[in-house]
Design a protein around this motif. Structure first.
Motif, mmCIF file in Angstrom:
data_model
loop_
_atom_site.group_PDB
_atom_site.id
_atom_site.type_symbol
_atom_site.label_atom_id
_atom_site.label_comp_id
_atom_site.label_asym_id
_atom_site.label_seq_id
_atom_site.Cartn_x
_atom_site.Cartn_y
_atom_site.Cartn_z
ATOM 1 N N ALA A 95 9.676 15.714 -1.460
ATOM 2 C CA ALA A 95 10.998 15.086 -1.395
ATOM 3 C C ALA A 95 12.083 16.068 -1.824
ATOM 4 N N PRO A 96 13.268 15.970 -1.226
ATOM 5 C CA PRO A 96 14.400 16.789 -1.676
ATOM 6 C C PRO A 96 14.918 16.281 -3.016
ATOM 7 N N SER A 97 15.997 16.881 -3.492
ATOM 8 C CA SER A 97 16.552 16.504 -4.786
ATOM 9 C C SER A 97 17.038 15.055 -4.760
ATOM 10 N N ALA A 98 17.074 14.432 -5.932
ATOM 11 C CA ALA A 98 17.515 13.041 -6.038
ATOM 12 C C ALA A 98 18.962 12.892 -5.558
ATOM 13 N N LEU A 99 19.807 13.874 -5.880
ATOM 14 C CA LEU A 99 21.208 13.815 -5.461
ATOM 15 C C LEU A 99 21.312 13.778 -3.941
ATOM 16 N N GLN A 100 20.546 14.631 -3.267
ATOM 17 C CA GLN A 100 20.556 14.665 -1.806
ATOM 18 C C GLN A 100 20.076 13.339 -1.223
ATOM 19 N N VAL A 101 19.045 12.773 -1.820
ATOM 20 C CA VAL A 101 18.484 11.517 -1.333
ATOM 21 C C VAL A 101 19.500 10.385 -1.456
ATOM 22 N N TRP A 102 20.130 10.258 -2.620
ATOM 23 C CA TRP A 102 21.036 9.126 -2.837
ATOM 24 C C TRP A 102 22.329 9.247 -2.029
ATOM 25 N N ILE A 103 22.840 10.459 -1.879
ATOM 26 C CA ILE A 103 24.038 10.642 -1.050
ATOM 27 C C ILE A 103 23.728 10.307 0.407
ATOM 28 N N ALA A 104 22.599 10.811 0.893
ATOM 29 C CA ALA A 104 22.214 10.547 2.281
ATOM 30 C C ALA A 104 21.911 9.066 2.494
ATOM 31 N N LEU A 105 21.324 8.420 1.495
ATOM 32 C CA LEU A 105 21.056 6.980 1.596
ATOM 33 C C LEU A 105 22.360 6.201 1.713
ATOM 34 N N GLY A 106 23.354 6.588 0.929
ATOM 35 C CA GLY A 106 24.659 5.931 1.024
ATOM 36 C C GLY A 106 25.278 6.104 2.402
ATOM 37 N N ALA A 107 25.163 7.323 2.968
ATOM 38 C CA ALA A 107 25.698 7.576 4.306
ATOM 39 C C ALA A 107 24.945 6.764 5.355
ATOM 40 N N PHE A 108 23.622 6.651 5.179
ATOM 41 C CA PHE A 108 22.811 5.865 6.105
ATOM 42 C C PHE A 108 23.254 4.398 6.085
ATOM 43 N N ALA A 109 23.410 3.840 4.900
ATOM 44 C CA ALA A 109 23.817 2.437 4.772
ATOM 45 C C ALA A 109 25.203 2.214 5.390
ATOM 46 N N PHE A 110 26.131 3.141 5.130
ATOM 47 C CA PHE A 110 27.483 3.040 5.691
ATOM 48 C C PHE A 110 27.430 3.017 7.215
ATOM 49 N N CYS A 111 26.638 3.911 7.816
ATOM 50 C CA CYS A 111 26.551 3.992 9.273
ATOM 51 C C CYS A 111 25.855 2.768 9.864
ATOM 52 N N GLU A 112 24.876 2.225 9.165
ATOM 53 C CA GLU A 112 24.211 1.018 9.649
ATOM 54 C C GLU A 112 25.182 -0.164 9.665
ATOM 55 N N PHE A 113 25.968 -0.308 8.593
ATOM 56 C CA PHE A 113 26.974 -1.370 8.562
ATOM 57 C C PHE A 113 28.016 -1.153 9.652
ATOM 58 N N GLY A 114 28.406 0.103 9.863
ATOM 59 C CA GLY A 114 29.379 0.408 10.905
ATOM 60 C C GLY A 114 28.855 0.067 12.286
ATOM 61 N N ASN A 115 27.608 0.428 12.549
ATOM 62 C CA ASN A 115 26.982 0.141 13.833
ATOM 63 C C ASN A 115 26.919 -1.371 14.088
ATOM 64 N N PHE A 116 26.525 -2.122 13.062
ATOM 65 C CA PHE A 116 26.455 -3.578 13.187
ATOM 66 C C PHE A 116 27.847 -4.167 13.429
ATOM 67 N N SER A 117 28.839 -3.666 12.721
ATOM 68 C CA SER A 117 30.205 -4.173 12.866
ATOM 69 C C SER A 117 30.728 -3.964 14.287
ATOM 70 N N VAL A 118 30.430 -2.813 14.870
ATOM 71 C CA VAL A 118 30.878 -2.525 16.233
ATOM 72 C C VAL A 118 30.160 -3.429 17.229
ATOM 73 N N HIS A 119 28.871 -3.671 17.011
ATOM 74 C CA HIS A 119 28.133 -4.562 17.903
ATOM 75 C C HIS A 119 28.720 -5.977 17.884
ATOM 76 N N ILE A 120 29.128 -6.442 16.708
ATOM 77 C CA ILE A 120 29.754 -7.760 16.616
ATOM 78 C C ILE A 120 31.082 -7.768 17.370
ATOM 79 N N ALA A 121 31.868 -6.699 17.201
ATOM 80 C CA ALA A 121 33.160 -6.615 17.890
ATOM 81 C C ALA A 121 32.966 -6.603 19.410
ATOM 82 N N LEU A 122 31.967 -5.875 19.893
ATOM 83 C CA LEU A 122 31.694 -5.820 21.332
ATOM 84 C C LEU A 122 31.227 -7.179 21.846
ATOM 85 N N ARG A 123 30.437 -7.872 21.049
ATOM 86 C CA ARG A 123 29.972 -9.204 21.441
ATOM 87 C C ARG A 123 31.150 -10.156 21.616
#
Length: 301
Positions: free
Chosen positions: A181-209
């Motif tokens: 595993a990479p450093s804890a800092l790298q993991v948690w920052i990337a996890l936050g970015a992943f969660a942000f993008c997942e919420f963004g993707n879902f939000s756009v799908h709702i808007a398109l619907r």
């Protein structure tokens, strides 16, 4: 008016069909099969003005196409069809089973080496992978409104091979006993970015619907709604793809896994192709389409 209906492959005449002058192609396909039983069913038909010409859109009317009595239309048989929703469910359910097989039953894959304790990063990666594909399954069932009912059956095997195969490749490495595993800092920052993008993707799908009323094929210019994550519409035509790419790049950084990055880049390439095509169609269809928008990457492409 009366039209001659021919086979696009060999120009063989199916027969002549009398149709309303103002009928649209989407309704015409069903009417042709109703009157000429030897033609493919409506979902298998691709109508065109020339044997090798472009497929006509379902929303095109005979009047807009300037067809007159006695003109010819050619049918290309698209082959066996399958529902879009069925394909999506299959291609998204598979990765859940495949990834969790490596994660929950490592002894089946790695043998005795599976006794080594799994890292926290591998646990987080499994949660992220599961959340992503559960989200995709729920969106397929409850959110997406498909403009086409079916697609060629061969796409089922092509799409499932891509998603299931890459999942096995990524999961094998992330859940491997020798995974570092990479450093804890790298993991948690990337996890936050992943969660942000997942919420963004879902939000756009709702808007398109919400752009398309139920049971219709209405097309409108996509615009942001009250959700701030949809403001990316101001910059690109396909922000759902932008967020999707961001999520998988974040997953790749979080795991420092080369196969995951390969999956992210392969997906980015395909989504860029789709985004450019959609962007061109938007600009062609809507004369007032915002000129400052790019297709998928803000200010770049």
């Amino acid at each position: 008016m009366e039209l001659e209906i021919l086979n696009a492959k060999n120009s063989k005449l199916y027969g002549k069909c009398r149709v309303p002058n103002d009928i649209v192609i989407g309704d015409l396909r069903a009417l042709i099969h109703q009157k000429l039983k030897s033609t493919p069913v409506a979902d298998r038909q691709s109508l065109r003005l020339e044997p090798r010409g472009k497929a006509l859109k379902d929303t095109d009317s005979l009047q807009a196409l300037k067809l007159i009595d006695g003109d010819k239309l050619y049918i290309k048989d698209l082959g066996p069809q399958i529902g879009w929703k069925t394909v999506f469910l299959a291609e998204y359910a598979g990765p859940l089973v495949v990834y969790l097989l490596f994660y929950t039953r490592p002894e089946l894959v790695y043998g005795n080496a599976a006794n080594i304790k799994i890292s926290l990063t591998a646990h987080i990666a499994a949660i992220c992978y599961t959340v992503h594909y559960v989200k995709r399954l729920l969106e397929t069932i409850f959110v997406h409104r498909f403009s086409h009912a079916t697609m060629p059956l061969r796409n089922l095997f092509k799409n499932c091979s891509y998603y299931w195969g890459f999942t096995a490749y990524v999961s094998y490495h992330v859940n491997h006993p020798l995974f570092t595993a990479p450093s804890a800092l790298q993991v948690w920052i990337a996890l936050g970015a992943f969660a942000f993008c997942e919420f963004g993707n879902f939000s756009v799908h709702i808007a398109l619907r919400n752009l398309r009323p139920p049971g219709t094929k209405v097309r409108k210019i996509p615009k942001p709604d009250s959700n701030p994550l949809t403001n990316l519409f101001n910059l690109v035509s396909c922000p759902n793809y932008t967020y999707e790419i961001g999520a998988w790049i974040s997953f790749s950084i979080m795991t420092s896994c080369l196969p995951a990055l390969m999956f992210a880049l392969a997906g980015a390439f395909q989504m860029t192709v789709w985004a450019l095509a959609k962007h061109r169609n938007y600009r062609k269809e809507f004369k007032d389409y915002p000129r400052n928008r790019r297709a998928i990457f803000p200010f770049i492409l």
